[in-house]
Design an enzyme around this catalytic site. Structure first.
Site, PDB file in Angstrom:
ATOM      1  CG  HIS A 199     -11.503   1.006   0.136  1.00 10.26           C
ATOM      2  ND1 HIS A 199     -11.410  -0.260   0.726  1.00 10.26           N
ATOM      3  CD2 HIS A 199     -10.503   1.679   0.855  1.00 10.26           C
ATOM      4  CE1 HIS A 199     -10.608  -0.360   1.549  1.00 10.26           C
ATOM      5  NE2 HIS A 199     -10.107   0.683   1.876  1.00 10.26           N
ATOM      6  CG  ASP A 255      -6.803   0.007   1.214  1.00  9.48           C
ATOM      7  OD1 ASP A 255      -7.061  -1.116   1.292  1.00  9.48           O
ATOM      8  OD2 ASP A 255      -7.101   1.110   1.837  1.00  9.48           O
ATOM      9  CG  HIS A 276     -14.895  -0.077   1.746  1.00 11.72           C
ATOM     10  ND1 HIS A 276     -14.461   0.121   3.003  1.00 11.72           N
ATOM     11  CD2 HIS A 276     -14.970  -0.905   1.167  1.00 11.72           C
ATOM     12  CE1 HIS A 276     -14.177  -1.148   3.075  1.00 11.72           C
ATOM     13  NE2 HIS A 276     -14.479  -1.653   1.966  1.00 11.72           N
ATOM     14  CG  ASP A 322      -1.951  -1.231   1.114  1.00 14.36           C
ATOM     15  OD1 ASP A 322      -1.927  -1.767   0.180  1.00 14.36           O
ATOM     16  OD2 ASP A 322      -2.640  -1.272   2.201  1.00 14.36           O
ATOM     17  CE  LYS A 325      -4.140  -4.216   1.166  1.00  8.17           C
ATOM     18  NZ  LYS A 325      -4.919  -3.038   2.025  1.00  8.17           N
ATOM     19  CG  HIS A 383      -8.597   5.188   2.799  1.00 10.14           C
ATOM     20  ND1 HIS A 383      -9.590   4.823   3.710  1.00 10.14           N
ATOM     21  CD2 HIS A 383      -8.050   4.119   2.642  1.00 10.14           C
ATOM     22  CE1 HIS A 383      -9.691   3.660   4.139  1.00 10.14           C
ATOM     23  NE2 HIS A 383      -8.822   2.937   3.516  1.00 10.14           N
ATOM     24  CB  CYS A 420      -2.368  -2.627   5.193  1.00  8.19           C
ATOM     25  SG  CYS A 420      -4.068  -2.290   5.173  1.00  8.19           S
TER      26      CYS A 420
HETATM   27  C1  VGL Z   1      -5.051   0.851   5.522  1.00  7.06           C
HETATM   28  C2  VGL Z   1      -6.503   1.778   6.864  1.00  7.06           C
HETATM   29  C3  VGL Z   1      -7.294   1.645   5.951  1.00  7.06           C
HETATM   30  C4  VGL Z   1      -3.259   0.342   5.381  1.00  7.06           C
HETATM   31  C5  VGL Z   1      -5.664   0.499   4.533  1.00  7.06           C
HETATM   32  O1  VGL Z   1      -3.142   0.356   4.282  1.00  7.06           O
HETATM   33  O2  VGL Z   1      -2.702   0.382   6.186  1.00  7.06           O
HETATM   34  N1  VGL Z   1      -5.087   1.279   6.624  1.00  7.06           N
HETATM   35  N2  VGL Z   1      -6.947   0.845   4.848  1.00  7.06           N
HETATM   36 ZN    ZN Z   2      -8.430   1.062   3.356  1.00  5.33          ZN
END
Ligand code: VGL
Ligand code: ZN
Length: 203
Positions: A48, A46, A52, A8, A106, A81, A151
């Site tokens: 979404h 990530d 979401h 990410d 994801k 995000h 993550c």
């Molecule tokens: C993440 C919070 C929500 C991450 C992803 O990549 O760590 N954190 N979505």
């Molecule tokens: Zn996320």
């Protein structure tokens, strides 16, 4: 065979992004420098849909970074995000991606959050990352990226559970919350993973 998973490294998790990780950009030069030590490099993203269920904006009266019970599961609420197709969801153009053979997306299911690069948070749907790595003959997995306590942490735990010899590269990862970072590093080691620094270790 050794794989590096870069978790990410997206604009929304970098300084100025919607869910910025403090000093998150420090991971970029480290990840760029170490990639050639690995047989395989992959990334997660990530990704979404709008609206979401992990977004605080979808829960009237709730704020980002509040924990709620969502359909019987604890869920941390986040600012909007990494919305599919947005600039914030793009992998940073400062990250060298020439050697990235595959990107695993994801968080695409509106109703379920997904921190790990391997499975959703209910461990019901797989991204097929584990089978992909096995298919490439990988037995050792190294992990860096964002956020260390979210993550990166869950990706490391699943990697261990999937039977890979798993190493978190501490200086190639940055986290959101000091206490949660400490907890994550401890839990990874308790589960049988290693925590190393790219500066000290020659993998
Ligand atoms: C993440 C919070 C929500 C991450 C992803 O990549 O760590 N954190 N979505
Ligand atoms: Zn996320």
């Amino acid at each position: 065979m050794k794989a590096l998973i870069m978790v990410d490294v997206q604009n929304d998790f970098l300084p100025g992004g919607a869910l910025e990780v403090p000093e998150g950009d420090r991971v970029i030069p480290v990840l760029n420098r170490i990639q050639d030590r690995f047989d395989l490099v992959v990334a997660t993203q990530d990704w979404h849909p709008e609206g979401h269920s992990s977004f605080a904006s979808q829960h009237p009266g709730k704020k980002a970074f509040e924990k709620i019970d969502w359909k019987g599961h604890p869920q941390m609420l986040w600012p909007d995000h990494c919305i599919q197709g947005s600039r914030g969801a793009e992998i940073s153009d400062r990250l060298d991606t020439k050697r990235v053979e595959a990107i695993f997306r994801k968080g695409t299911d509106r109703e379920v959050d997904s921190y790990s690069g391997f499975y959703d948070n209910h461990h019901q749907r797989s991204t097929a990352l584990a089978d992909y790595l096995r298919g490439k003959g990988i037995d050792r997995v190294f992990i860096g990226g964002l956020a260390l306590d979210v993550c990166v942490y869950f990706t490391a735990l699943d990697s261990i559970k999937e039977g890979f010899e798993t190493t978190l590269i501490e200086d190639a990862a940055q986290g959101l919350d000091e206490k949660a970072i400490k907890n994550a590093l401890q839990k990874i080691q308790d589960a049988g993973g290693r925590v190393v620094s790219a500066i000290q270790e020659n993998f």
